[in-house]
Design a protein around this motif. Structure first.
Motif, PDB file in Angstrom:
ATOM      1  N   THR A 254       0.617  -1.257   0.031  1.00 35.33           N
ATOM      2  CA  THR A 254      -0.015  -0.212   0.175  1.00 35.33           C
ATOM      3  C   THR A 254       0.819   1.285  -0.026  1.00 35.33           C
ATOM      4  OG1 THR A 254      -1.585  -1.181   1.458  1.00 35.33           O
ATOM      5  CG2 THR A 254      -1.836   1.096   1.206  1.00 35.33           C
ATOM      6  N   LEU A 255       2.113   1.345   0.510  1.00 37.02           N
ATOM      7  CA  LEU A 255       2.746   2.336   0.597  1.00 37.02           C
ATOM      8  C   LEU A 255       3.930   2.642  -0.260  1.00 37.02           C
ATOM      9  CD1 LEU A 255       3.654   2.428   4.702  1.00 37.02           C
ATOM     10  CD2 LEU A 255       2.089   3.766   3.594  1.00 37.02           C
ATOM     11  N   THR A 256       3.759   1.785  -1.334  1.00 39.78           N
ATOM     12  CA  THR A 256       4.810   1.705  -2.474  1.00 39.78           C
ATOM     13  C   THR A 256       4.627   2.880  -3.098  1.00 39.78           C
ATOM     14  OG1 THR A 256       3.428   0.207  -3.814  1.00 39.78           O
ATOM     15  CG2 THR A 256       5.336  -0.578  -2.508  1.00 39.78           C
ATOM     16  N   ARG A 257       3.417   3.559  -3.215  1.00 37.94           N
ATOM     17  CA  ARG A 257       3.092   4.478  -4.205  1.00 37.94           C
ATOM     18  C   ARG A 257       1.948   5.192  -3.871  1.00 37.94           C
ATOM     19  NH1 ARG A 257      -0.896   3.493  -7.636  1.00 37.94           N
ATOM     20  NH2 ARG A 257      -1.473   1.438  -7.726  1.00 37.94           N
ATOM     21  N   PRO A 258       1.642   6.443  -3.988  1.00 43.40           N
ATOM     22  CA  PRO A 258       0.302   7.159  -3.477  1.00 43.40           C
ATOM     23  C   PRO A 258      -0.786   6.650  -4.277  1.00 43.40           C
ATOM     24  CG  PRO A 258       1.906   8.816  -4.435  1.00 43.40           C
ATOM     25  CD  PRO A 258       2.720   7.525  -4.473  1.00 43.40           C
ATOM     26  N   ARG A 259      -1.883   6.446  -3.433  1.00 45.35           N
ATOM     27  CA  ARG A 259      -3.224   5.861  -3.724  1.00 45.35           C
ATOM     28  C   ARG A 259      -4.267   6.689  -3.475  1.00 45.35           C
ATOM     29  NH1 ARG A 259      -2.024   0.496  -5.130  1.00 45.35           N
ATOM     30  NH2 ARG A 259      -0.084  -0.247  -4.299  1.00 45.35           N
ATOM     31  N   PRO A 260      -5.375   6.287  -4.170  1.00 42.00           N
ATOM     32  CA  PRO A 260      -6.773   7.004  -3.615  1.00 42.00           C
ATOM     33  C   PRO A 260      -7.093   6.832  -2.167  1.00 42.00           C
ATOM     34  CG  PRO A 260      -6.846   6.174  -5.849  1.00 42.00           C
ATOM     35  CD  PRO A 260      -5.504   5.501  -5.086  1.00 42.00           C
ATOM     36  N   ILE A 261      -7.843   7.743  -1.546  1.00 36.74           N
ATOM     37  CA  ILE A 261      -8.390   7.519  -0.308  1.00 36.74           C
ATOM     38  C   ILE A 261      -9.026   6.392  -0.001  1.00 36.74           C
ATOM     39  CG2 ILE A 261     -10.381   8.754  -0.629  1.00 36.74           C
ATOM     40  CD1 ILE A 261      -8.076   8.741   2.386  1.00 36.74           C
ATOM     41  N   GLU A 262      -9.779   5.772  -1.135  1.00 34.39           N
ATOM     42  CA  GLU A 262     -10.506   4.415  -1.029  1.00 34.39           C
ATOM     43  C   GLU A 262      -9.661   3.371  -0.849  1.00 34.39           C
ATOM     44  OE1 GLU A 262     -13.725   4.161  -0.457  1.00 34.39           O
ATOM     45  OE2 GLU A 262     -13.901   6.367  -0.565  1.00 34.39           O
ATOM     46  N   ASP A 263      -8.519   3.434  -1.710  1.00 40.19           N
ATOM     47  CA  ASP A 263      -7.545   2.074  -1.421  1.00 40.19           C
ATOM     48  C   ASP A 263      -7.024   2.118  -0.065  1.00 40.19           C
ATOM     49  OD1 ASP A 263      -8.013   1.853  -4.249  1.00 40.19           O
ATOM     50  OD2 ASP A 263      -6.208   2.591  -4.850  1.00 40.19           O
ATOM     51  N   TYR A 264      -6.649   3.523   0.566  1.00 37.74           N
ATOM     52  CA  TYR A 264      -6.135   3.361   1.838  1.00 37.74           C
ATOM     53  C   TYR A 264      -7.205   2.930   2.811  1.00 37.74           C
ATOM     54  CZ  TYR A 264      -2.175   5.875   0.387  1.00 37.74           C
ATOM     55  OH  TYR A 264      -0.858   6.274  -0.143  1.00 37.74           O
ATOM     56  N   ARG A 265      -8.545   3.128   2.501  1.00 35.94           N
ATOM     57  CA  ARG A 265      -9.615   2.772   3.498  1.00 35.94           C
ATOM     58  C   ARG A 265      -9.909   1.443   3.318  1.00 35.94           C
ATOM     59  NH1 ARG A 265     -13.535   5.929   5.521  1.00 35.94           N
ATOM     60  NH2 ARG A 265     -12.920   7.653   3.842  1.00 35.94           N
ATOM     61  N   GLU A 266      -9.850   0.859   2.143  1.00 32.56           N
ATOM     62  CA  GLU A 266      -9.941  -0.628   2.045  1.00 32.56           C
ATOM     63  C   GLU A 266      -8.564  -1.507   2.502  1.00 32.56           C
ATOM     64  OE1 GLU A 266     -10.051  -3.898  -1.678  1.00 32.56           O
ATOM     65  OE2 GLU A 266     -10.381  -1.711  -2.050  1.00 32.56           O
ATOM     66  N   ALA A 267      -7.566  -0.972   2.554  1.00 34.94           N
ATOM     67  CA  ALA A 267      -6.136  -1.432   3.239  1.00 34.94           C
ATOM     68  C   ALA A 267      -6.440  -1.563   4.661  1.00 34.94           C
ATOM     69  CB  ALA A 267      -4.927  -0.657   2.742  1.00 34.94           C
ATOM     70  N   LEU A 268      -6.874  -0.582   5.323  1.00 38.35           N
ATOM     71  CA  LEU A 268      -7.210  -0.501   6.812  1.00 38.35           C
ATOM     72  C   LEU A 268      -8.256  -1.327   7.103  1.00 38.35           C
ATOM     73  CD1 LEU A 268      -6.840   3.407   7.364  1.00 38.35           C
ATOM     74  CD2 LEU A 268      -5.113   1.614   7.799  1.00 38.35           C
ATOM     75  N   HIS A 269      -9.160  -1.572   6.344  1.00 34.31           N
ATOM     76  CA  HIS A 269     -10.146  -2.302   6.633  1.00 34.31           C
ATOM     77  C   HIS A 269      -9.809  -3.860   6.567  1.00 34.31           C
ATOM     78  CE1 HIS A 269     -14.102  -4.732   6.125  1.00 34.31           C
ATOM     79  NE2 HIS A 269     -14.740  -3.757   6.909  1.00 34.31           N
ATOM     80  N   SER A 270      -9.186  -4.299   5.692  1.00 36.96           N
ATOM     81  CA  SER A 270      -8.466  -5.704   5.597  1.00 36.96           C
ATOM     82  C   SER A 270      -7.315  -5.698   6.725  1.00 36.96           C
ATOM     83  CB  SER A 270      -7.747  -5.554   4.227  1.00 36.96           C
ATOM     84  OG  SER A 270      -7.131  -6.999   4.048  1.00 36.96           O
ATOM     85  N   ASN A 271      -6.676  -4.808   6.956  1.00 35.96           N
ATOM     86  CA  ASN A 271      -5.831  -4.844   8.039  1.00 35.96           C
ATOM     87  C   ASN A 271      -6.672  -5.170   9.606  1.00 35.96           C
ATOM     88  OD1 ASN A 271      -3.715  -4.748   6.544  1.00 35.96           O
ATOM     89  ND2 ASN A 271      -3.073  -2.722   7.011  1.00 35.96           N
ATOM     90  N   LEU A 272      -7.795  -4.394   9.591  1.00 36.66           N
ATOM     91  CA  LEU A 272      -8.530  -4.448  10.758  1.00 36.66           C
ATOM     92  C   LEU A 272      -8.998  -5.982  11.096  1.00 36.66           C
ATOM     93  CD1 LEU A 272      -9.927  -3.048  13.192  1.00 36.66           C
ATOM     94  CD2 LEU A 272     -11.711  -2.466  11.551  1.00 36.66           C
ATOM     95  N   GLU A 273      -9.285  -6.569   9.913  1.00 36.45           N
ATOM     96  CA  GLU A 273     -10.129  -7.842  10.133  1.00 36.45           C
ATOM     97  C   GLU A 273      -8.625  -8.923  10.656  1.00 36.45           C
ATOM     98  OE1 GLU A 273     -11.349  -9.056   6.337  1.00 36.45           O
ATOM     99  OE2 GLU A 273     -13.306  -8.050   6.602  1.00 36.45           O
ATOM    100  N   GLU A 274      -7.630  -8.808  10.137  1.00 38.31           N
ATOM    101  CA  GLU A 274      -6.463  -9.613  10.541  1.00 38.31           C
ATOM    102  C   GLU A 274      -6.308  -9.133  11.960  1.00 38.31           C
ATOM    103  OE1 GLU A 274      -5.098 -11.871   9.106  1.00 38.31           O
ATOM    104  OE2 GLU A 274      -5.631 -11.565   7.019  1.00 38.31           O
ATOM    105  N   LEU A 275      -6.273  -8.051  12.502  1.00 44.45           N
ATOM    106  CA  LEU A 275      -5.963  -7.401  13.749  1.00 44.45           C
ATOM    107  C   LEU A 275      -6.873  -8.009  14.787  1.00 44.45           C
ATOM    108  CD1 LEU A 275      -4.667  -3.887  13.194  1.00 44.45           C
ATOM    109  CD2 LEU A 275      -3.376  -5.919  13.963  1.00 44.45           C
ATOM    110  N   GLN A 276      -8.360  -7.876  14.212  1.00 46.68           N
ATOM    111  CA  GLN A 276      -9.411  -8.468  15.091  1.00 46.68           C
ATOM    112  C   GLN A 276      -9.263 -10.008  15.311  1.00 46.68           C
ATOM    113  OE1 GLN A 276     -12.753  -7.211  12.877  1.00 46.68           O
ATOM    114  NE2 GLN A 276     -13.209  -5.503  14.099  1.00 46.68           N
TER     115      GLN A 276
END
Length: 449
Positions: A254-276
């Motif tokens: 996700t951090l390799t290049r600038p991305r739209p805000i929706e991509d960051y939101r989707e990445a955080l949501h995916s990470n949240l599932e793993e953290l949960q």
């Protein structure tokens, strides 16, 4: 002060027992010998008294005096004193006789100038109040010397017996306690890297065979617990490695290049599932740790088990419908227990049963009310479980299916372990049976007060 070893204590105990027994036997033998000598002396003096009375029938005649001398000459260690009724000394057969002698009738003992005497006082003419008194003195010095030598021998025997018994007892105790030293050597060699050593139970004496059996059983439990702990650590690392790797990789990409805000939101949501999932895993591990230390304290409230099961079946009904599995329940029972904890345990069993029931199969819940408690059975149709795998079903992170479904919290392998902890916290037991196309989890619980 240094404490005595067990061998030394046994040796001293043997020596003390031998000394006491020898001393008692010696004293009894000494007393018996002394009584025997007294009896012999009594018989001898009684016989001499009869002869002297015959010889002194007429004490004034010369013939009586001659018979008296002849009678006394036959017993060299016998002496005689004759005294009148007024106490005046009439006759002494020897000038070395003591001046004062016992006056009481019967047998007595006295000593004079290093010589021991047995003294017998008797009237010359029995039945006459003014009869002269005969005092017979028998030299028993040799008897007394014999008794003294015997007493010294007894003390010497007691001392030597105690010493010999102490030495032999020490040797016997050391030989007899060799199995204990063997146990000590095995215990000294036990470590986390060496838990395979065992005591040879067949070579142990009967008194230590049971201890050796329990000692080996303890080593078996330690070895099994250590193996489980090692596997548990490996399983924790295995379970956490994948979600951590996913989080790290996903974040880096996700951090390799600038991305739209929706991509960051989707990445955080995916990470949240793993953290949960990781948080749930840690919470389950902490729950099991509390159970291991006896910190699970279930509340005690009256529960109608059929109602609790029915509520769970309604919850799982949509899942069962999607999987084309039929849910059934039968039976009623009341108990005292923790509603939340028991629901969690039953939910784990039902979830496990649904996952392994093929389409068109059944999941049944049976409740049996018994006199001493209740029995709850959760069974499902489908492929059975190998009998060799049944004891391990309640191990943490264990899956009968060799394929590991990583990253899914409900399949982490802790559900049955948590269920077992909850059931044990309520004072019950749980086991698994699998035969004839049915797998059955049997829960036995006390009803409580």
């Amino acid at each position: 002060m240094r404490r005595l070893s067990l061998s030394s204590r046994l040796a001293l105990l043997f020596a003390a027992c031998t000394a006491v027994v020898s001393l008692i036997a010696g004293v009894l033998f000494s007393r018996a010998s002394e009584a025997h000598f007294i009896e012999l002396d009594q018989q001898l003096l009684d016989g001499k008294l009869i002869g002297l009375r015959r010889a002194l029938h007429d004490i004034q005649s010369s013939e009586s005096q001659a018979r008296l001398a002849d009678e006394l000459s036959r017993q060299a260690d016998l002496a005689l004193r004759i005294t009148g009724a007024d106490g005046q000394r009439w006759y002494d057969s020897s000038a070395q006789l003591p001046g004062q002698l016992p006056l009481t009738e019967g047998l007595s003992t006295t000593s004079h100038a290093g010589t021991d005497y047995r003294v017998l006082n008797a009237p010359l003419y029995p039945g006459k109040p003014d009869s002269p008194q005969l005092t017979l003195l028998l030299d028993i010095t040799h008897h007394q010397h014999f008794l003294q030598r015997m007493q010294r021998l007894i003390w010497l025997t007691v001392g030597l017996s105690a010493l010999a018994t102490a030495l032999l007892g020490a040797w016997a105790a050391r030989s007899g306690l060799r199995p204990l030293r063997r146990m000590s050597e095995v215990a000294r060699g036990v470590s986390a890297q060496s838990l395979k050593a065992r005591l040879p139970e067949a070579q142990m004496p009967p008194e230590l065979a049971q201890m050796a059996h329990h000692f080996n059983a303890m080593l078996e439990r330690l070895d099994d617990s250590f193996q489980r702990l090692s596997a548990f650590s490996a399983d924790i690392a295995h379970e956490l490695r994948t979600p951590l790797s996913n989080l790290l990789t996903h974040t880096q990409v996700t951090l390799t290049r600038p991305r739209p805000i929706e991509d960051y939101r989707e990445a955080l949501h995916s990470n949240l599932e793993e953290l949960q999932w990781m948080a749930q895993l840690v919470n389950d591990m902490l729950y099991l740790a509390k159970a291991d230390h006896g910190l699970l304290m279930p509340k005690r409230e009256p529960l109608e088990l059929a109602e609790e099961v029915e509520a769970l079946l309604e919850f799982f009904a949509p899942l069962a419908e999607d999987a084309q599995v039929t849910l059934k329940r039968d039976g009623h029972a009341r108990l005292q227990g923790d509603r939340i904890m028991l629901r969690r345990a039953l939910s784990n069993l039902l979830d496990n049963a649904l996952r392994f029931t093929p389409a068109g199969g059944e999941v049944r819940v049976w409740i049996v009310d018994e006199a001493n408690g209740l029995r709850l059975m959760v069974e499902n149709s489908g492929e059975g479980i190998d009998r060799a795998l049944l004891p391990r079903l309640f191990d943490r992170f264990y899956r009968a299916d060799p394929a590991r479904h990583e990253g899914r919290s409900e399949h982490a392998g802790l559900g049955l372990a948590i269920t077992q902890s909850i059931i044990r916290a309520h004072g019950g037991q749980i086991r698994c049976e699998s035969q004839n196309g049915w797998t059955r989890f049997v829960v036995e619980l006390p009803k409580g007060n």
